[in-house]
Design an enzyme around this catalytic site. Structure first.
Site, PDB file in Angstrom:
ATOM      1  N   CYS A   1      63.050  74.919 136.260  1.00 15.00           N
ATOM      2  CA  CYS A   1      63.146  73.907 137.309  1.00 15.00           C
ATOM      3  C   CYS A   1      64.179  72.825 137.010  1.00 15.00           C
ATOM      4  O   CYS A   1      64.374  71.915 137.812  1.00 15.00           O
ATOM      5  CB  CYS A   1      61.776  73.293 137.546  1.00 15.00           C
ATOM      6  SG  CYS A   1      60.517  74.554 137.840  1.00 15.00           S
TER       7      CYS A   1
ATOM      8  N   HIS B   1      60.855  63.998 138.913  1.00  9.07           N
ATOM      9  CA  HIS B   1      60.473  65.408 138.944  1.00  9.07           C
ATOM     10  C   HIS B   1      59.152  65.532 139.688  1.00  9.07           C
ATOM     11  O   HIS B   1      58.982  66.460 140.476  1.00  9.07           O
ATOM     12  CB  HIS B   1      60.375  65.952 137.521  1.00  9.07           C
ATOM     13  CG  HIS B   1      60.178  67.420 137.453  1.00  9.07           C
ATOM     14  ND1 HIS B   1      61.067  68.314 138.012  1.00  9.07           N
ATOM     15  CD2 HIS B   1      59.174  68.172 136.907  1.00  9.07           C
ATOM     16  CE1 HIS B   1      60.641  69.554 137.805  1.00  9.07           C
ATOM     17  NE2 HIS B   1      59.485  69.492 137.145  1.00  9.07           N
TER      18      HIS B   1
ATOM     19  N   GLU C   1      55.947  61.649 132.861  1.00 10.80           N
ATOM     20  CA  GLU C   1      57.241  61.191 133.370  1.00 10.80           C
ATOM     21  C   GLU C   1      57.208  59.691 133.670  1.00 10.80           C
ATOM     22  O   GLU C   1      58.169  58.967 133.386  1.00 10.80           O
ATOM     23  CB  GLU C   1      57.629  61.974 134.625  1.00 10.80           C
ATOM     24  CG  GLU C   1      59.018  61.630 135.131  1.00 10.80           C
ATOM     25  CD  GLU C   1      59.425  62.415 136.359  1.00 10.80           C
ATOM     26  OE1 GLU C   1      60.589  62.282 136.795  1.00 10.80           O
ATOM     27  OE2 GLU C   1      58.576  63.157 136.919  1.00 10.80           O
TER      28      GLU C   1
ATOM     29  N   LYS D   1      59.075  66.055 146.398  1.00  2.00           N
ATOM     30  CA  LYS D   1      58.246  67.262 146.313  1.00  2.00           C
ATOM     31  C   LYS D   1      56.947  67.089 147.087  1.00  2.00           C
ATOM     32  O   LYS D   1      56.275  68.081 147.389  1.00  2.00           O
ATOM     33  CB  LYS D   1      57.950  67.611 144.860  1.00  2.00           C
ATOM     34  CG  LYS D   1      59.139  68.160 144.072  1.00  2.00           C
ATOM     35  CD  LYS D   1      58.717  68.601 142.684  1.00  2.00           C
ATOM     36  CE  LYS D   1      59.893  69.153 141.879  1.00  2.00           C
ATOM     37  NZ  LYS D   1      60.820  68.087 141.445  1.00  2.00           N
TER      38      LYS D   1
ATOM     39  N   HIS E   1      57.408  72.196 145.375  1.00  4.19           N
ATOM     40  CA  HIS E   1      58.270  72.382 144.206  1.00  4.19           C
ATOM     41  C   HIS E   1      59.184  73.579 144.472  1.00  4.19           C
ATOM     42  O   HIS E   1      58.734  74.728 144.431  1.00  4.19           O
ATOM     43  CB  HIS E   1      57.420  72.604 142.964  1.00  4.19           C
ATOM     44  CG  HIS E   1      58.190  72.504 141.688  1.00  4.19           C
ATOM     45  ND1 HIS E   1      59.572  72.499 141.641  1.00  4.19           N
ATOM     46  CD2 HIS E   1      57.779  72.412 140.393  1.00  4.19           C
ATOM     47  CE1 HIS E   1      59.962  72.411 140.391  1.00  4.19           C
ATOM     48  NE2 HIS E   1      58.897  72.350 139.614  1.00  4.19           N
TER      49      HIS E   1
ATOM     50  N   PHE F   1      60.045  74.524 132.679  1.00  2.62           N
ATOM     51  CA  PHE F   1      59.309  75.252 131.654  1.00  2.62           C
ATOM     52  C   PHE F   1      60.266  75.610 130.516  1.00  2.62           C
ATOM     53  O   PHE F   1      61.424  75.981 130.753  1.00  2.62           O
ATOM     54  CB  PHE F   1      58.714  76.542 132.232  1.00  2.62           C
ATOM     55  CG  PHE F   1      57.505  76.334 133.096  1.00  2.62           C
ATOM     56  CD1 PHE F   1      56.888  75.102 133.214  1.00  2.62           C
ATOM     57  CD2 PHE F   1      56.956  77.397 133.809  1.00  2.62           C
ATOM     58  CE1 PHE F   1      55.766  74.921 134.004  1.00  2.62           C
ATOM     59  CE2 PHE F   1      55.837  77.234 134.609  1.00  2.62           C
ATOM     60  CZ  PHE F   1      55.232  75.993 134.703  1.00  2.62           C
TER      61      PHE F   1
END
Length: 422
Positions: free
Chosen positions: A172, A312, A323, A344, A349, A408
Site C-alpha cells: 500500500c 494512511h 500513525e 479512505k 483502502h 505490509f
C-alpha cells in the site's frame, strides 16, 4: 534536445487523473470527497454472501472500451484498464498532446506506474480454468495480463513514450514509491516528463477472502457506508477499495517552456522501514516517524509549515493509533495546528492505488485550500487525538501538504507537496 536544467531540478505536478469508488475522473471524485460521499456498498462483482465481509468500495460505471479498443481491453486486466484511464485523464489535464510530440520529446517522457497485487482477477480466473480443463485452457495472455509492470508498459505503448518505464511494488506504499522514482528520473536528467501513479483491482473472491482470513476487514455488513471510520473508537478494520490515481510530473523548466498550468510542486518522498512485523505497524510508528522526518528534511522545509496530512488512516485499531502517535512525535505542539484527514473513509483502502489517489487529493487540497472530511466519526478514541477534519470539510490556508502511505512488510512513505505560486 533535452531542456537545459541545473542540479536539483524542481519538479512540478501538471496533470491529475483518477478512477475511484467515488467517481470516474478528478472533478467528480473531488466533489464527492468534499461532500463526504461513501463509495462502500454490497459487492456486485461476485456473490459475497459466503464471506465474513460482503461489501467493498467498487468503481461504478467504468467501461474499459471508453479508454482503449476492445481487443486490447480483452488482453489486459482490470488494474491495467484503470491505470490507462487515469493516465489518459492526467495527460489531458496537463495539456500534453502526444500525437503532436516530436520523437525526441517522446523519448524523454516516461511512465513509472505500480500496483500492489497486479492482475489478481486474472490469476483467479486462470487458476479456475486450469483446474477445470488442464493446461490447454490457459490463455496465452495469462502472464502479461497478470504482471504489475504491464500497466506502465501499455501506457507507454498507447502514446509512444520511450522514457524510463517500470513499476515499484511495495503493497500500500506503492503509489508514493512510484512517485519518488518518477521525480528522481526528472531530477537525474533522464526525462522531462513522467506519468506516475498506482492502480488496483483486487476485489474478487481471492482478494476479499485473503484479507478476511487475516481479520483485517470491517464486518459491518449491515451498514457498509458507515464501515470505514478512521480514528473512531468503534472502528473494526478497513474496507477494500479499487481504482487508480495518476500524476504528470515535469521539470519546472520544461513546464514553463511550454506554458503549462502547474497544480503544485512535489518536494520530496521520504521512505523508511518499520523492521517490525509482516502486517502490523510498529506500535509507536517508528518507521512512520522516520519517513516523515526524512521527507521534511529532503524537502528543506520546517515541520511548522505543514497545514494538512492525508494520513494512511485505514480504519484499523492499531494503524490509526500508531500513525497518530507518530505525527505527535514528529510535529510536537504543531500537531494541534495541522488538519489531518483520511479520504479512505470514503474511497476505502485502494491498496496499491491508495498512495497515488491520496497524492492527487493532497494536490487538490493545495489547489482549493480545503481538506476533505474523515466521515463516519462518532466516538472519540484517546489514542487518536489529533484535530482531524471530522465529518465536514475544512477550508483553511495550506502551503504544505503531506501524504502518508504505508504497506505490509513495514514500508513507510511520506510525500511532500507545496502550493504553487509564480
Amino acid at each position: 534536445m533535452p531542456t537545459q536544467r541545473t542540479p536539483g531540478e524542481r519538479v512540478v505536478v501538471t496533470g491529475l487523473g483518477v478512477v475511484s469508488p467515488v467517481g470516474i475522473g478528478v472533478e467528480e471524485s473531488w466533489k464527492n470527497l468534499m461532500a463526504g460521499v461513501s463509495g462502500a456498498a454490497t459487492i456486485t462483482a461476485f456473490d459475497s454472501s459466503a464471506f465474513s465481509t460482503t461489501f467493498a468500495c467498487e468503481v461504478k460505471g467504468f467501461r474499459a472500451t471508453d479508454h482503449m479498443d476492445r481487443k486490447l481491453a480483452n488482453r489486459t486486466d482490470l488494474f491495467t484498464h484503470y491505470a490507462v484511464a487515469s493516465a489518459a485523464e492526467a495527460i489531458r489535464d496537463a495539456g500534453l498532446r502526444p500525437e503532436a510530440m516530436t520523437q525526441d520529446a517522446r523519448d524523454r517522457t516516461g511512465v513509472i506506474f505500480g500496483s500492489g497485487q497486479g492482475g489478481l482477477r486474472t490469476f483467479q480466473e486462470q487458476t479456475r480454468a486450469y483446474l477445470e480443463g488442464g493446461p490447454r485452457r490457459l490463455s496465452p495472455f495469462f502472464v502479461p495480463m497478470m504482471i504489475v509492470d504491464m500497466a506502465p508498459g501499455i501506457i507507454s505503448m498507447q502514446y509512444g513514450f520511450r522514457g524510463p518505464n517500470h513499476s515499484v511494488v511495495s503493497a500500500c506504499a506503492t503509489g508514493n514509491h512510484n512517485l519518488a522514482d518518477a521525480m528522481m528520473a526528472i531530477q537525474r536528467g533522464e526525462a522531462d516528463v513522467m506519468i506516475t501513479g498506482g492502480s488496483e483491482a483486487s476485489i474478487c473472491e481471492l482478494g476479499l477472502g485473503g484479507f478476511a482470513a487475516m481479520r483485517a476487514l470491517s464486518t459491518r455488513n449491515d451498514a457498509p457506508e458507515r464501515a470505514s471510520r478512521p480514528f473512531d473508537a468503534d472502528r473494526d478494520g478497513f474496507v477494500m477499495g479499487e481504482g487508480a490515481g495518476a500524476l504528470v510530473l515535469e521539470s519546472l523548466a520544461h513546464a514553463r517552456a511550454r506554458g503549462a498550468r502547474i497544480h503544485a510542486e512535489v518536494l520530496a518522498v521520504g521512505a523508511a522501514a518499520d523492521a517490525y512485523h509482516m502486517t502490523a505497524p510498529h506500535p509507536e510508528g517508528a518507521g512512520a516517524v522516520l519517513a516523515m522526518r526524512r521527507a521534511l528534511a529532503q524537502a528543506g522545509v520546517n515541520a511548522g509549515e505543514v497545514g494538512t496530512i492525508n494520513m494512511h488512516g485505514t480504519s484499523t485499531p492499531l494503524g490509526d493509533a500508531s500513525e497518530s502517535a507518530a505525527i505527535r512525535t514528529v510535529f510536537g505542539e504543531h500537531a494541534d495546528r495541522i488538519t489531518p484527514t483520511s479520504t479512505k473513509s470514503m474511497t476505502g483502502h485502494m491498496l496499491g492505488a491508495a498512495g497515488a489517489m491520496e497524492a492527487v487529493a493532497s494536490v487538490l487540497s493545495l489547489v482549493h485550500q480545503a481538506v476533505p472530511p474523515t466521515i463516519n466519526f462518532q466516538w472519540a478514541d484517546p489514542g487518536c487525538d489529533l484535530p482531524y477534519a471530522l465529518n465536514q470539510a475544512v477550508h483553511r490556508p495550506i502551503s504544505l501538504a503531506l501524504s502518508n502511505a504505508f504497506g505490509f512488510g513495514g514500508h513507510n512513505t511520506t510525500a511532500v507537496f507545496r502550493a504553487w505560486e509564480e
